[in-house]
Motif scaffolding. Sequence first.
Motif, PDB file in Angstrom:
ATOM      1  N   ALA A  85       0.312  12.108  -8.621  1.00 25.17           N
ATOM      2  CA  ALA A  85      -0.322  10.940  -8.020  1.00 25.17           C
ATOM      3  C   ALA A  85      -0.001  10.896  -6.525  1.00 25.17           C
ATOM      4  CB  ALA A  85       0.179   9.665  -8.695  1.00 25.17           C
ATOM      5  N   THR A  86      -0.839  10.190  -5.788  1.00 23.66           N
ATOM      6  CA  THR A  86      -0.596   9.973  -4.360  1.00 23.66           C
ATOM      7  C   THR A  86      -0.761   8.489  -4.066  1.00 23.66           C
ATOM      8  OG1 THR A  86      -2.915  10.330  -3.788  1.00 23.66           O
ATOM      9  CG2 THR A  86      -1.452  12.255  -3.681  1.00 23.66           C
ATOM     10  N   THR A  87      -0.173   8.072  -2.969  1.00 28.03           N
ATOM     11  CA  THR A  87      -0.342   6.693  -2.535  1.00 28.03           C
ATOM     12  C   THR A  87      -0.572   6.675  -1.035  1.00 28.03           C
ATOM     13  OG1 THR A  87       0.585   4.465  -2.543  1.00 28.03           O
ATOM     14  CG2 THR A  87       2.140   6.271  -2.263  1.00 28.03           C
ATOM     15  N   THR A  88      -1.486   5.836  -0.620  1.00 24.47           N
ATOM     16  CA  THR A  88      -1.762   5.639   0.797  1.00 24.47           C
ATOM     17  C   THR A  88      -1.243   4.263   1.168  1.00 24.47           C
ATOM     18  OG1 THR A  88      -3.727   7.025   0.647  1.00 24.47           O
ATOM     19  CG2 THR A  88      -3.547   5.579   2.559  1.00 24.47           C
ATOM     20  N   ILE A  89      -0.305   4.235   2.124  1.00 27.86           N
ATOM     21  CA  ILE A  89       0.341   2.991   2.532  1.00 27.86           C
ATOM     22  C   ILE A  89      -0.238   2.568   3.878  1.00 27.86           C
ATOM     23  CG2 ILE A  89       2.547   1.893   3.038  1.00 27.86           C
ATOM     24  CD1 ILE A  89       3.793   4.383   1.567  1.00 27.86           C
ATOM     25  N   THR A  90      -0.650   1.307   3.968  1.00 32.66           N
ATOM     26  CA  THR A  90      -1.153   0.746   5.215  1.00 32.66           C
ATOM     27  C   THR A  90      -0.299  -0.471   5.561  1.00 32.66           C
ATOM     28  OG1 THR A  90      -3.369   1.435   4.572  1.00 32.66           O
ATOM     29  CG2 THR A  90      -3.194  -0.111   6.403  1.00 32.66           C
ATOM     30  N   ILE A  91       0.264  -0.473   6.779  1.00 33.07           N
ATOM     31  CA  ILE A  91       1.107  -1.586   7.224  1.00 33.07           C
ATOM     32  C   ILE A  91       0.376  -2.301   8.356  1.00 33.07           C
ATOM     33  CG2 ILE A  91       3.327  -2.237   8.204  1.00 33.07           C
ATOM     34  CD1 ILE A  91       4.436   0.392   7.022  1.00 33.07           C
ATOM     35  N   THR A  92       0.170  -3.599   8.163  1.00 31.33           N
ATOM     36  CA  THR A  92      -0.484  -4.432   9.164  1.00 31.33           C
ATOM     37  C   THR A  92       0.547  -5.400   9.723  1.00 31.33           C
ATOM     38  OG1 THR A  92      -2.511  -4.305   7.854  1.00 31.33           O
ATOM     39  CG2 THR A  92      -2.443  -5.955   9.589  1.00 31.33           C
ATOM     40  N   THR A  93       0.598  -5.512  11.043  1.00 26.50           N
ATOM     41  CA  THR A  93       1.571  -6.381  11.696  1.00 26.50           C
ATOM     42  C   THR A  93       0.865  -7.572  12.319  1.00 26.50           C
ATOM     43  OG1 THR A  93       2.935  -4.478  12.207  1.00 26.50           O
ATOM     44  CG2 THR A  93       3.367  -6.460  13.460  1.00 26.50           C
ATOM     45  N   SER A  94       1.419  -8.761  12.070  1.00 26.33           N
ATOM     46  CA  SER A  94       0.913  -9.988  12.682  1.00 26.33           C
ATOM     47  C   SER A  94       2.132 -10.824  13.060  1.00 26.33           C
ATOM     48  CB  SER A  94       0.019 -10.741  11.708  1.00 26.33           C
ATOM     49  OG  SER A  94      -0.374 -11.975  12.270  1.00 26.33           O
ATOM     50  N   GLY A  95       2.624 -10.631  14.263  1.00 32.35           N
ATOM     51  CA  GLY A  95       3.846 -11.321  14.702  1.00 32.35           C
ATOM     52  C   GLY A  95       5.041 -10.785  13.941  1.00 32.35           C
ATOM     53  N   VAL A  96       5.735 -11.675  13.221  1.00 31.10           N
ATOM     54  CA  VAL A  96       6.893 -11.245  12.423  1.00 31.10           C
ATOM     55  C   VAL A  96       6.508 -10.978  10.974  1.00 31.10           C
ATOM     56  CG1 VAL A  96       8.593 -12.391  13.873  1.00 31.10           C
ATOM     57  CG2 VAL A  96       7.548 -13.637  11.981  1.00 31.10           C
ATOM     58  N   ILE A  97       5.239 -11.086  10.669  1.00 36.72           N
ATOM     59  CA  ILE A  97       4.741 -10.858   9.312  1.00 36.72           C
ATOM     60  C   ILE A  97       4.248  -9.418   9.195  1.00 36.72           C
ATOM     61  CG2 ILE A  97       3.077 -11.581   7.552  1.00 36.72           C
ATOM     62  CD1 ILE A  97       5.070 -13.749   8.178  1.00 36.72           C
ATOM     63  N   ARG A  98       4.707  -8.713   8.158  1.00 38.35           N
ATOM     64  CA  ARG A  98       4.235  -7.358   7.864  1.00 38.35           C
ATOM     65  C   ARG A  98       3.533  -7.402   6.502  1.00 38.35           C
ATOM     66  NH1 ARG A  98       6.302  -7.325  12.190  1.00 38.35           N
ATOM     67  NH2 ARG A  98       7.560  -5.736  13.193  1.00 38.35           N
ATOM     68  N   THR A  99       2.291  -6.953   6.481  1.00 42.36           N
ATOM     69  CA  THR A  99       1.549  -6.845   5.224  1.00 42.36           C
ATOM     70  C   THR A  99       1.491  -5.381   4.847  1.00 42.36           C
ATOM     71  OG1 THR A  99       0.217  -8.765   5.818  1.00 42.36           O
ATOM     72  CG2 THR A  99      -0.623  -7.364   4.061  1.00 42.36           C
ATOM     73  N   ILE A 100       2.012  -5.076   3.669  1.00 40.85           N
ATOM     74  CA  ILE A 100       2.054  -3.690   3.186  1.00 40.85           C
ATOM     75  C   ILE A 100       1.065  -3.580   2.036  1.00 40.85           C
ATOM     76  CG2 ILE A 100       3.477  -1.863   2.227  1.00 40.85           C
ATOM     77  CD1 ILE A 100       5.911  -3.412   3.313  1.00 40.85           C
ATOM     78  N   ARG A 101       0.106  -2.668   2.176  1.00 41.84           N
ATOM     79  CA  ARG A 101      -0.881  -2.401   1.114  1.00 41.84           C
ATOM     80  C   ARG A 101      -0.720  -0.955   0.688  1.00 41.84           C
ATOM     81  NH1 ARG A 101      -5.344  -4.096  -1.393  1.00 41.84           N
ATOM     82  NH2 ARG A 101      -7.015  -2.631  -1.804  1.00 41.84           N
ATOM     83  N   SER A 102      -0.615  -0.740  -0.612  1.00 47.48           N
ATOM     84  CA  SER A 102      -0.425   0.591  -1.155  1.00 47.48           C
ATOM     85  C   SER A 102      -1.506   0.857  -2.199  1.00 47.48           C
ATOM     86  CB  SER A 102       0.966   0.697  -1.789  1.00 47.48           C
ATOM     87  OG  SER A 102       1.178   1.981  -2.314  1.00 47.48           O
ATOM     88  N   GLU A 103      -2.199   1.989  -2.055  1.00 50.73           N
ATOM     89  CA  GLU A 103      -3.259   2.380  -2.986  1.00 50.73           C
ATOM     90  C   GLU A 103      -2.816   3.632  -3.719  1.00 50.73           C
ATOM     91  OE1 GLU A 103      -6.688   2.920  -0.544  1.00 50.73           O
ATOM     92  OE2 GLU A 103      -6.901   0.779  -0.132  1.00 50.73           O
ATOM     93  N   GLY A 104      -2.351   3.469  -4.946  1.00 46.21           N
ATOM     94  CA  GLY A 104      -1.917   4.600  -5.759  1.00 46.21           C
ATOM     95  C   GLY A 104      -3.107   5.216  -6.476  1.00 46.21           C
ATOM     96  N   LYS A 105      -3.223   6.547  -6.410  1.00 44.56           N
ATOM     97  CA  LYS A 105      -4.346   7.239  -7.050  1.00 44.56           C
ATOM     98  C   LYS A 105      -3.834   8.372  -7.917  1.00 44.56           C
ATOM     99  CE  LYS A 105      -7.630   6.329  -3.365  1.00 44.56           C
ATOM    100  NZ  LYS A 105      -8.501   6.908  -2.349  1.00 44.56           N
ATOM    101  N   ARG A 106      -4.427   8.504  -9.080  1.00 37.90           N
ATOM    102  CA  ARG A 106      -4.189   9.638  -9.976  1.00 37.90           C
ATOM    103  C   ARG A 106      -5.534  10.038 -10.527  1.00 37.90           C
ATOM    104  NH1 ARG A 106      -3.555  13.588 -13.069  1.00 37.90           N
ATOM    105  NH2 ARG A 106      -1.797  13.828 -14.477  1.00 37.90           N
ATOM    106  N   ASP A 107      -6.023  11.197 -10.089  1.00 36.62           N
ATOM    107  CA  ASP A 107      -7.372  11.675 -10.417  1.00 36.62           C
ATOM    108  C   ASP A 107      -8.389  10.623  -9.975  1.00 36.62           C
ATOM    109  OD1 ASP A 107      -6.246  13.995 -11.360  1.00 36.62           O
ATOM    110  OD2 ASP A 107      -6.338  13.412 -13.464  1.00 36.62           O
ATOM    111  N   ASN A 108      -9.177  10.082 -10.890  1.00 35.91           N
ATOM    112  CA  ASN A 108     -10.208   9.115 -10.511  1.00 35.91           C
ATOM    113  C   ASN A 108      -9.767   7.668 -10.734  1.00 35.91           C
ATOM    114  OD1 ASN A 108     -10.180   9.324 -13.266  1.00 35.91           O
ATOM    115  ND2 ASN A 108     -12.376   9.117 -13.513  1.00 35.91           N
ATOM    116  N   LEU A 109      -8.494   7.459 -11.047  1.00 37.07           N
ATOM    117  CA  LEU A 109      -7.991   6.106 -11.304  1.00 37.07           C
ATOM    118  C   LEU A 109      -7.179   5.620 -10.107  1.00 37.07           C
ATOM    119  CD1 LEU A 109      -6.945   6.676 -14.976  1.00 37.07           C
ATOM    120  CD2 LEU A 109      -8.941   5.463 -14.178  1.00 37.07           C
ATOM    121  N   GLN A 110      -7.283   4.327  -9.807  1.00 33.06           N
ATOM    122  CA  GLN A 110      -6.615   3.774  -8.632  1.00 33.06           C
ATOM    123  C   GLN A 110      -6.009   2.423  -8.976  1.00 33.06           C
ATOM    124  OE1 GLN A 110      -8.884   3.901  -5.014  1.00 33.06           O
ATOM    125  NE2 GLN A 110      -7.933   2.052  -4.211  1.00 33.06           N
ATOM    126  N   GLN A 111      -4.784   2.198  -8.483  1.00 29.18           N
ATOM    127  CA  GLN A 111      -4.104   0.910  -8.620  1.00 29.18           C
ATOM    128  C   GLN A 111      -3.697   0.459  -7.217  1.00 29.18           C
ATOM    129  OE1 GLN A 111      -3.278  -0.973 -11.341  1.00 29.18           O
ATOM    130  NE2 GLN A 111      -4.237   0.378 -12.828  1.00 29.18           N
TER     131      GLN A 111
END
Length: 166
Positions: A85-111
């Motif tokens: 499986a792989t995961t793509t991590i995206t970090i968005t910064t807004s002042g002191v707030i960090r939003t972390i989004r992670s998209e885990g993929k295994r073949d054609n399935l994604q969480q």
Amino acid sequence: MHIRKTIQYNHGYAALMTTLITVGVSLTIIGGLSFFALQEVTINRNFIKSLEAEAAAEAGIEDAAYRILTGKQTSASETLGLGKATTTITITTSGVIRTIRSEGKRDNLQQNMETILDLNTASVQFFYGVQVGDLGLVMGNNSTVVGNIYSNGDISGGGVANTVIT
């Protein structure tokens, strides 16, 4: 006599037809059960792949949060591998707030998972040797605590022997 021969020939034909019908019905039942068994195997494989995608997404969230909280280097987008499986991590910064989004993929399935870190909160550290609740701490004979004690209740030492808190 002609009637007897017809009856004798019909007995063989009836047995042959009965056998063919029985084999046909059996093959139909076996084929149907095999189809459902293969469908169940496919569903189970997809479920396991979905769990792997979820584990990859969670690992990406944990990795990014650890890097942010410990002051390690992070980039706005990263891709990590976890087994197949792989995961793509995206970090968005807004002042002191960090939003972390992670998209885990295994073949054609994604969480997908997302978490928000507020870096403005006070850092709490605990440097006590013992932490107890409302019932307090009762120390027996010759007992020792090296470090501080945090207690919501009473702290009492043994009546006769040596109890030490350093």
